[in-house]
Enzyme design. Structure first.
Site, PDB file in Angstrom:
ATOM      1  N   ASP A 230       0.866  -1.187   0.000  1.00 40.61           N
ATOM      2  CA  ASP A 230       0.000   0.000   0.000  1.00 40.61           C
ATOM      3  C   ASP A 230       0.900   1.234   0.000  1.00 40.61           C
ATOM      4  O   ASP A 230       1.542   1.530   1.008  1.00 40.61           O
ATOM      5  CB  ASP A 230      -0.917   0.010   1.229  1.00 40.61           C
ATOM      6  N   LEU A 231       0.947   1.935  -1.114  1.00 39.25           N
ATOM      7  CA  LEU A 231       1.887   3.028  -1.309  1.00 39.25           C
ATOM      8  C   LEU A 231       1.797   4.078  -0.199  1.00 39.25           C
ATOM      9  O   LEU A 231       0.733   4.639   0.042  1.00 39.25           O
ATOM     10  CB  LEU A 231       1.647   3.683  -2.673  1.00 39.25           C
ATOM     11  N   ASP A 232       2.925   4.324   0.458  1.00 44.48           N
ATOM     12  CA  ASP A 232       3.062   5.354   1.491  1.00 44.48           C
ATOM     13  C   ASP A 232       2.068   5.179   2.641  1.00 44.48           C
ATOM     14  O   ASP A 232       1.643   6.152   3.268  1.00 44.48           O
ATOM     15  CB  ASP A 232       2.898   6.757   0.878  1.00 44.48           C
ATOM     16  N   GLU A 233       1.695   3.940   2.920  1.00 44.22           N
ATOM     17  CA  GLU A 233       0.756   3.689   4.012  1.00 44.22           C
ATOM     18  C   GLU A 233       1.281   2.647   4.995  1.00 44.22           C
ATOM     19  O   GLU A 233       0.517   2.100   5.783  1.00 44.22           O
ATOM     20  CB  GLU A 233      -0.604   3.253   3.448  1.00 44.22           C
TER      21      GLU A 233
END
Length: 287
Positions: A230-233
């Protein structure tokens, strides 16, 4: 007899929380003559997990470290415990990944060379060749791994091979402007750290500082986190912010942002290197 030059060790652990956990592991340390110099612990009421970080030395230990490792492993198995246990002087090995921006790289290299970061930097990889002179000036191997949409799978295999070859414990994305595939994220779970510009509200895309300036934000921030699909999460390690006002230009936003990104990433690397960060489902516990 007390040893004149004792060796320092660090133990970080996570296990299901239950009555007597701390007494059991601290009792094991005591029985082996471990002299505790620092301790921090936390029991999470939501996840029902217990976390602890202990520094100790062997000034009174009569057994070898290898024997202590064996005995502690038996206790860990009994308590369903995940743990890291090593001599403090055995520093974690880092592979840094960069593209063209050098502010985070410079901060990490400077702090490493000064001894402020307790790590061993085993190399720097990049999809560009721009930062080779800087890295080689520090005497660190530089690995140019070009990438395109067509060659992404092969390039990521090169990254994995490089991590294995250098025995790197962590991959630090110091402004590496490529999105890792879900497959690579899964293989590096808990071992890859990224820095992300975070604003309120959050601005995505190539020019976040320009968007922030247009909206007149009052706070610039950065977030260091573990990499997930999950991109940048991913689970957050640490965050920093700095206030700005209407007088700040776009270039000033960029300069402030770069400073915060570099400082935040260096702080995250230090926390991880000192074994102070433990994953707690989608969050982290900092000990």
């Amino acid at each position: 007899m007390e040893k004149p030059n004792p060796t320092q060790f660090v133990l970080t652990l996570k296990c299901p929380d239950r009555l007597g956990v701390m007494a059991r592991y601290s009792g094991c340390l005591h029985q082996h003559g471990a002299f505790i110099t620092e301790v921090s612990h936390y029991g999470d009421p939501d996840t029902k997990a217990f976390f602890s970080r202990t520094e100790f030395d062997d000034r009174h230990m009569e057994c070898t470290f290898e024997q202590f490792l064996t005995d502690f492993a038996e206790l860990a198995h009994e308590l369903d415990m995940e743990y890291q246990l090593r001599p403090v002087q055995q520093k974690p090995k880092l592979m840094l990944a960069v593209s063209r921006d050098d502010h985070c790289l410079n901060m990490l290299l400077t702090k490493w060379r000064s001894g402020a970061l307790p790590v061993e930097i085993v190399g720097v990889l990049s999809n560009h060749d721009d930062l080779r002179p800087l890295v080689e000036w520090y005497g660190i191997p530089y690995h140019h791994l070009p990438i395109s949409k067509e060659t992404k799978p092969q390039q990521e295999e090169q990254i994995l091979a490089l991590l294995q070859q250098t025995q790197a414990d962590y991959l630090i994305l110091a402004r590496y402007m490529q999105i890792l595939s879900d497959s690579l994220c899964e293989k590096l779970e808990g071992r890859a750290i990224n820095i992300h510009h975070s604003f309120l509200p959050s601005f995505k895309g190539a020019k976040p500082y320009h968007q922030a300036h247009k909206r007149g934000v009052k706070v610039i921030g950065a977030t260091a986190h573990f990499v997930t699909a999950d991109l940048d999460e991913g689970p957050i390690i640490c965050q920093e912010v700095k206030s700005v006002d209407h007088r700040a230009t776009v270039s000033r936003y960029v300069h402030i942002g770069h400073d915060i990104e570099a400082i935040t990433l260096a702080d995250a690397v230090r926390l991880v290197a000192e074994q102070r960060v433990v994953l707690n489902e989608g969050r982290t516990v900092i000990l």
